[in-house]
Design a protein around this motif. Structure first.
Motif, short mmCIF file in Angstrom:
data_model
loop_
_atom_site.label_atom_id
_atom_site.label_comp_id
_atom_site.label_asym_id
_atom_site.label_seq_id
_atom_site.Cartn_x
_atom_site.Cartn_y
_atom_site.Cartn_z
N THR C 160 24.07 54.75 -64.26
CA THR C 160 23.67 53.63 -63.42
C THR C 160 22.39 53.01 -63.95
O THR C 160 21.30 53.52 -63.70
N SER C 162 20.78 50.43 -63.08
CA SER C 162 19.85 49.79 -62.13
C SER C 162 19.32 50.77 -61.10
O SER C 162 18.84 50.36 -60.05
N SER C 163 19.39 52.07 -61.38
CA SER C 163 18.85 53.04 -60.43
C SER C 163 17.36 52.81 -60.19
O SER C 163 16.62 52.43 -61.09
N ASP C 164 16.96 53.06 -58.96
CA ASP C 164 15.54 52.92 -58.63
C ASP C 164 15.11 54.13 -57.84
O ASP C 164 15.58 54.31 -56.72
N PRO C 165 14.30 55.02 -58.35
CA PRO C 165 13.68 54.99 -59.67
C PRO C 165 14.68 55.36 -60.78
O PRO C 165 15.62 56.08 -60.54
N ASN C 230 25.16 47.54 -49.44
CA ASN C 230 25.88 48.78 -49.18
C ASN C 230 26.29 49.60 -50.38
O ASN C 230 26.61 50.77 -50.23
N PRO C 232 25.35 51.50 -53.42
CA PRO C 232 24.19 52.00 -54.15
C PRO C 232 24.32 51.74 -55.65
O PRO C 232 25.42 51.83 -56.20
N GLY C 233 23.22 51.39 -56.25
CA GLY C 233 23.21 51.23 -57.70
C GLY C 233 23.72 49.88 -58.18
O GLY C 233 23.82 49.64 -59.37
N ILE C 234 24.04 48.98 -57.26
CA ILE C 234 24.50 47.65 -57.68
C ILE C 234 23.53 46.61 -57.15
O ILE C 234 23.12 46.66 -55.99
N PHE C 235 23.15 45.68 -58.03
CA PHE C 235 22.29 44.61 -57.56
C PHE C 235 22.74 43.29 -58.18
O PHE C 235 22.65 43.07 -59.38
N GLY D 163 24.47 57.36 -57.32
CA GLY D 163 24.43 56.54 -56.11
C GLY D 163 23.08 56.38 -55.46
O GLY D 163 22.98 55.80 -54.38
N ARG D 166 18.00 52.24 -53.64
CA ARG D 166 16.70 51.69 -53.98
C ARG D 166 15.56 52.44 -53.29
O ARG D 166 15.67 52.76 -52.12
#
Lengths: 130, 548, 297, 219
Positions: C160, C162-165, C230, C232-235, D163, D166
């Motif tokens: 992923t 775009s994971s944050d962090p 909704n 996770p990991g997608i932006f 998963g 943020r």
């Protein structure tokens, strides 16, 4: 059958408001029994349930106005406990309007009288205690 | 010992008219353990008191029920009488048959009065004596914060004879408001000299509080001064930890513009400059902050006036409101006007821009109804008052709540102005969000008076174990410690019965406890008993509903 | 006859795979249609395993269908539904029937699916699963017993960008690379700067692994908002949402296809990574339009 | 500490419906501390049951008791006389307590009033969070003292799943922290990130053979 209301009254606010109602000669139904407590936060779920067991038709917890509790969190905790008591009553099929938390300032006898009268009306809706 | 209840009923000088006392007397005489019933007319007057005293003695009464006016009026008088009769004052239960019965009801008032007396009698059965004890207190006060209010507190405490330690985080005393000493009507350097010369005051600078334990009369405080650790005990603590300000430069970058300056910066500039010509035109803005702007107003008026006097500048104050509700400010405002300062009252916020290094203000004066466009050499901006750094950390150290704006002392009317939810801890002035010099100085006096009242006799009197943890039942779940609003409960090691082992259990400090009973209600093990408001005593009253 | 995916990874400049989602039920005719449609247009069909924890026709069964109809399947295996015994058994069966690509996944949480009260297994995690496949490739089972007939899987994993962090995610990807994988397929990406820096980091750890960017066509502004909220990991970046919200009603899908094609084209032309993995769940039959738009047909 | 919560009232009511004489037994240890089965909770449940029967016009008599530890035979045996007076026991203890009671008094049905949920700690007053999954093969030395077996929704041992939401929140519940983000940050703080980069093989899930039994050899 009983239509008794038990009102746990904080001695810093509600109890004084009730005294003031007396001094001003305001009238309210006689079926209410005041029990003086040092803070609404002293009142516990077990007291509320026991009151119903002993035949109360309704229970009021009357504390200071929000943000004006001598013990900081007493009235907000009391509110949470009353909410919890409502859940407990609901669980056993009792009408949860029978218990309520109200905030009354020490100098507000009219409000005090009003809440007693309102609870009385509510008892007419939900029925007296068996 | 046999429980012998004596019931005294009073018609309050005939002011209770709708109760049939003789019926009541007959009925309550039959309640178990009731050995006498007395009807009186003025129980609180001398003859009534005499009667009460003699009957307690003659009938060997050990629990007293008084059915009369509200306990809020005379309970303490009757308690003293019991003591006089050789009974513990706490063995009294009152039925409020006047304010909460006779005077508010019609119909079966007698029936209700009877029930109220039954409730009181049933409670009386369970009452236990409570002893009072003197707890020694340290006659020494810690004042935290070496600014104008801290110094004032220390000096006043010394004057009433209390030893004081004045603690300051910075290297020097003086605090943040040195530029504005005129507003305080004080001369900082002479105050610092006075406090340094005072034998009752010890000054510790460059030091911070690490830990505060204990309770009113005996707070143990751990202070770090560099690497040095200082541990001391105090009877009370006064916090005068001040505030910080943030400049509001409306739409302008304060830092990048030499022509836009903060209120404090301007005050420094006034003090520093000697002869050089000052700015020709000066604009002040007020009312951009939402909070308490009294200090901002005061500083603006002072600075504006000084600027007229010193440089004869043209001065404009752009304001929404001028808060003149502090002492002397109305006068100051008039003087400012008289000396030629122009006030522009705006409705919508003015527009600020910078053209060729000059600040331009465009505003609509809602009184004159005209658009004003002003270029000024210097714009002095509004300031917002914010809690000092460390306020949050200190609050959590003391297990205290902060008010909605993040200042100390909550917004609770019971603590107003300087008290807090913990006995013996006081907050004065701007650390509780009040930066109006006169009021802040009044705070100091209040706190000093309270500390004096608390400590000057060297002791506090408190009831012993009115609220008590049963060490056998305590499960050490820490709930009570977490919920006590007065920081009155601590974990202590206690030897367990006749074994040598040591158990950790919760213990309530008698002087610090304020008697709310929140702990007793929440304890999951039902290990906390609140004498006078115990579960059994409360339920004894509940039980009586409908018993008559 | 399809070219083996292992071979494709080695030889092809720009790799394209598509996701094939099994049906809920035993009627496989639609899946067969999709397979027939796509098998020669993409390099492999990647079959999901009870995707989003919703019970469906098995990944293994669908892979067999792909194989039978002349396509190249990638078997997705999650750790959610099977313990180490079942996973090994499935792998043996798959290999015996010519399925030799496996994508090792942790699996979505049971809580997002349609059997919320099921016991989540997670006996292994995705890194352990990668190791397990390699142990089996060496002719042994997890505890060291000899296998009668070894396997030889081509192993992939997911990541992923775009994971944050991002850092903990990168540690995990590093472990997957250490475990030995031939390809990484990413979660849906929309931000190419993010993708570029992600690829750079991966390249720093392993220069050979093939990276396939996940492409999920967004067919409407509301879908984008929903995914941002909704999934996770997608932006989905604002400029895409703006573009979608200006699309007339009823044109959302074709707009989504157009955007996806544009993105793929850019990835290919700018050589951002080694290929793409297209996930157009429920609209598999329209994947050819994306490929066409991207100039891949 | 073992954390439990009360079963839904409807379930409790149905369990004890056939009985007129009940003993409600609390436990003075873990479940008192987590507000689920101490003396106070026994009182509340007893009140509720009495009120419920009252409303139905049926009788009930309840004896209330709390023992120090319901998982100790010696402490439970104090209740022998009380158990004799009732038709059924409702135990406000964890599963171990209920079973100890049930094993001690085999003639009398013993019902659980609580659901035993997890081993945890109080995060703040009134809020408990799960900390330990009782796996019998502790992993905390490798994860900076944060258990991924229970604090990660999927129990992953080699890092976060894809998963993570943020801000390092869990895929399953945005209110909860991703355990692996917490582990990363803690190990980073300690300069021990190499621990996280290591591969951990599949876990021994049979470290405790069910039913678990431990023989202390020290005595």
């Amino acid at each position: 059958m009983s239509n008794k209301i038990i009102a746990f009254c904080c001695e810093h606010s509600a109890y004084l408001a009730a005294d003031l109602a007396g001094k001003q000669g305001l009238h309210y139904p006689e079926n209410v029994r005041l029990i003086r407590v040092p803070c609404a936060g002293r009142v516990d779920v077990t007291h509320i349930l026991k009151a119903f067991e002993k035949g109360a038709a309704a229970v009021l917890v009357v504390g200071c106005e929000e943000g004006a509790c001598q013990h900081s969190t007493g009235n907000t905790r009391a509110k949470e406990r009353v909410n919890y008591s409502q859940t407990l009553l609901q669980e056993i099929g009792m009408d949860n309007r029978r218990v309520e938390m109200v905030n009354v300032a020490p100098g507000a006898p009219h409000k005090f009288v009003r809440i007693i009268k309102e609870m009385n009306e509510k008892i007419k809706e939900v029925g007296e205690a068996k | 010992m046999e429980t012998r209840i004596g019931i005294f009923i009073c018609d309050c000088g005939g002011s209770i008219k709708n109760i049939d006392f003789s019926t009541i007397k007959d009925k309550i005489a039959k309640i178990p353990h009731v050995v006498m019933v007395n009807l009186a007319s003025n129980l609180c007057l001398d003859e009534g008191k005499e009667e009460l005293l003699s009957r307690i003695k003659s009938d060997n009464i050990n629990r007293v029920v008084i059915a009369a006016c509200s306990p809020e009026f005379k309970e303490h008088i009757f308690q003293q009488l019991l003591e006089k009769a050789g009974l513990n004052g706490h063995l009294l239960s009152m039925a409020n048959i006047r304010e909460q019965c006779a005077w508010v009801h019609e119909g079966d008032v007698t029936g209700k009065a009877l029930e109220l007396i039954r409730m009181a009698a049933n409670e009386a059965l369970l009452l236990e004596p409570l002893e009072k004890r003197e707890f020694a207190v340290k006659e020494e006060v810690l004042v935290v914060g070496g600014g104008v209010l801290g110094i004032n507190s220390a000096l006043q405490l010394s004057r009433v004879g209390l030893q004081t330690i004045l603690l300051e985080r910075e290297v020097d005393l003086g605090g943040e408001n040195r530029e504005f000493e005129a507003l305080w009507g004080t001369d900082m350097s002479s105050m610092v000299k006075a406090v340094e010369a005072d034998e009752n005051i010890e000054i510790i600078t460059s030091a911070e509080i690490m830990e505060i334990e204990g309770e009113v009369g005996d707070f143990s405080v751990r202070i770090m001064k560099g690497a040095e650790e200082i541990s001391r005990s105090f009877g009370a603590i006064v916090f005068a930890t001040g505030h910080r300000v943030e400049d509001i430069a409306p739409g302008l970058q304060l830092k990048d513009n030499a022509n836009v300056i903060s209120q404090h910066g301007f005050a420094q500039m006034l003090q520093a400059s000697t002869t050089e010509p000052g700015p020709k035109t000066v604009g002040f803005v007020l009312g951009f902050s939402d909070g308490n702007s009294r200090f901002s107003t005061l500083a603006t008026l002072n600075n504006a006036l000084a600027c007229r006097q010193k440089w004869d500048s043209e001065v404009y104050i752009f304001c929404k409101n001028v808060e003149v509700d502090s002492e002397g400010v109305e006068n100051l405002y008039r003087t400012t006007r008289e000396r030629g300062v122009v006030f522009v009252k705006y409705g919508d916020f003015p527009k600020f821009s910078i053209e060729k290094g000059v600040v331009k203000v465009e505003a609509k004066d809602i009184f004159a109804g005209e658009e004003i466009s002003l270029t000024c050499d210097l714009l002095v901006t509004d300031e917002i008052l914010l809690p000092a750094e460390g306020t949050e950390a200190l609050s959590s150290l003391l297990s205290m709540k902060m008010d909605a704006r993040g200042f100390h002392q909550d917004e609770n009317v019971y603590f107003y102005p300087v008290a807090s939810n913990r006995k013996g801890i006081f907050f004065v002035g701007d650390c509780r969000g009040n930066l109006d010099p006169n009021r802040a100085l009044a705070d100091v006096s209040s706190a000093v008076m309270s500390a004096y009242e608390l400590l000057s006799s060297g002791k506090v009197v408190a009831e012993v174990e009115r609220v008590k943890v049963d060490p056998q039942k305590c499960r050490t779940c820490l709930t009570c410690i977490r919920v006590c609003p007065h920081g009155a409960i601590q974990l202590v090691r206690m030897s367990n019965g006749d074994t040598d082992g040591e158990n950790e259990v919760a213990k309530i400090s008698d002087p610090a406890c304020d008697g709310c009973g929140i702990c007793a209600a929440i304890c999951p093990a039902k290990a906390i008993k609140f004498e006078g408001y115990s579960d059994k005593q409360i339920l004894a009253q509940v039980e009586m509903i409908g018993a008559s | 006859m399809a070219v083996s995916f292992k071979e494709t990874l080695k030889t092809k400049d720009f790799i394209v795979t598509a996701e094939a989602a099994p049906v809920k039920g035993s009627n496989v005719s639609k899946m067969i249609e999709d397979i027939e449609l796509l098998k020669d247009k993409v390099d492999a069909l990647n079959v999901t395993d009870n995707q989003s924890s919703v019970m469906r026709y098995p990944s293994l069964g669908t892979c067999l269908l792909v194989k039978e109809h002349g396509g190249e399947p990638v078997l997705q295996i999650t750790c959610r539904d099977r313990n180490r015994l079942a996973i090994q058994a499935d792998l043996l069966f798959a290999y015996s029937r010519g399925i030799d690509n496996v994508l090792c996944l942790t699996g979505d949480s049971i809580d997002v699916g349609d059997h919320k009260e099921a016991k989540p297994v997670f006996d292994l995690d995705s890194v352990q699963l990668i190791h397990l496949v390699h142990i089996m490739n060496s002719g042994k089972d997890l505890v060291g017993n000899e296998l009668d007939g070894a396997v030889d899987f081509c192993v992939g994993a997911s990541a992923t960008p775009s994971s944050d962090p991002l850092e903990p995610q990168l540690v995990k990807v590093g472990k997957k690379l250490d475990g030995g994988i031939s390809f990484i397929q990413t979660q849906a990406v929309y931000d190419f700067d993010e993708l570029r820096s992600f690829v750079k980091v991966i390249r720093g750890m392993d220069s050979k692994v093939k990276i396939l960017a996940g492409i999920v066509p967004v067919v409407g502004a509301r879908m984008a908002a929903y995914m941002n909220e909704n999934v996770p990991g997608i932006f989905v970046p604002q400029y895409l949402i703006d573009e979608l919200s200006q699309t007339p009603k009823g044109k959302g899908v074709s707009k989504g296809i157009e955007i996806a094609a544009r993105m793929i084209k850019q990835i290919k032309e700018e050589k951002i990574c080694d290929g793409v993995h297209i996930m157009f769940i429920g609209r598999e039959s329209r994947i050819p339009e994306i490929l066409e738009g991207a100039g891949l047909l | 500490m073992i954390v439990a919560e009360r079963k839904p009232m409807e379930e409790i009511k149905q369990m004890v419906a056939p009985y007129k004489k009940l003993l409600l037994v609390g436990c003075g240890t873990c479940v008192t501390v987590c507000w689920a089965g101490g003396e106070k909770e026994v009182g509340i449940l007893a009140s509720q049951l009495r009120l419920a029967r009252q409303a139905e016009g049926k009788e009930i008599s309840i004896i209330e008791a709390t023992v120090e530890r319901q998982c100790e035979k010696e402490m439970v045996s104090e209740l022998r006389d009380k158990v004799k007076q009732v038709e059924a026991v409702l135990s406000l203890a964890c599963g171990a307590g209920v079973q100890t009671m049930a094993g001690m008094f085999e003639e009398t049905p013993v019902f659980p009033a609580l659901n035993t949920t997890f081993v945890g700690m109080p995060e703040q007053e009134g809020i408990w969070t799960e900390m330990c999954g009782l796996c019998g093969d502790c992993f905390l030395d490798r994860t900076g003292g944060i258990c991924p077996m229970v604090r990660c929704a999927k129990g992953l041992l080699n890092g976060p799943c894809g998963g993570t939401r943020r801000g390092g929140k869990c895929e399953v519940d945005p209110e909860k922290d991703c355990a692996w983000v917490l582990i990363y940050r803690r190990l980073e703080k300690q300069g021990r990130l190499d621990l996280m980069k290591k591969y951990y093989p599949p876990k021994n899930f049979r470290a405790v053979k069910r039913p678990g039994k431990i023989q202390a050899v020290k005595a």
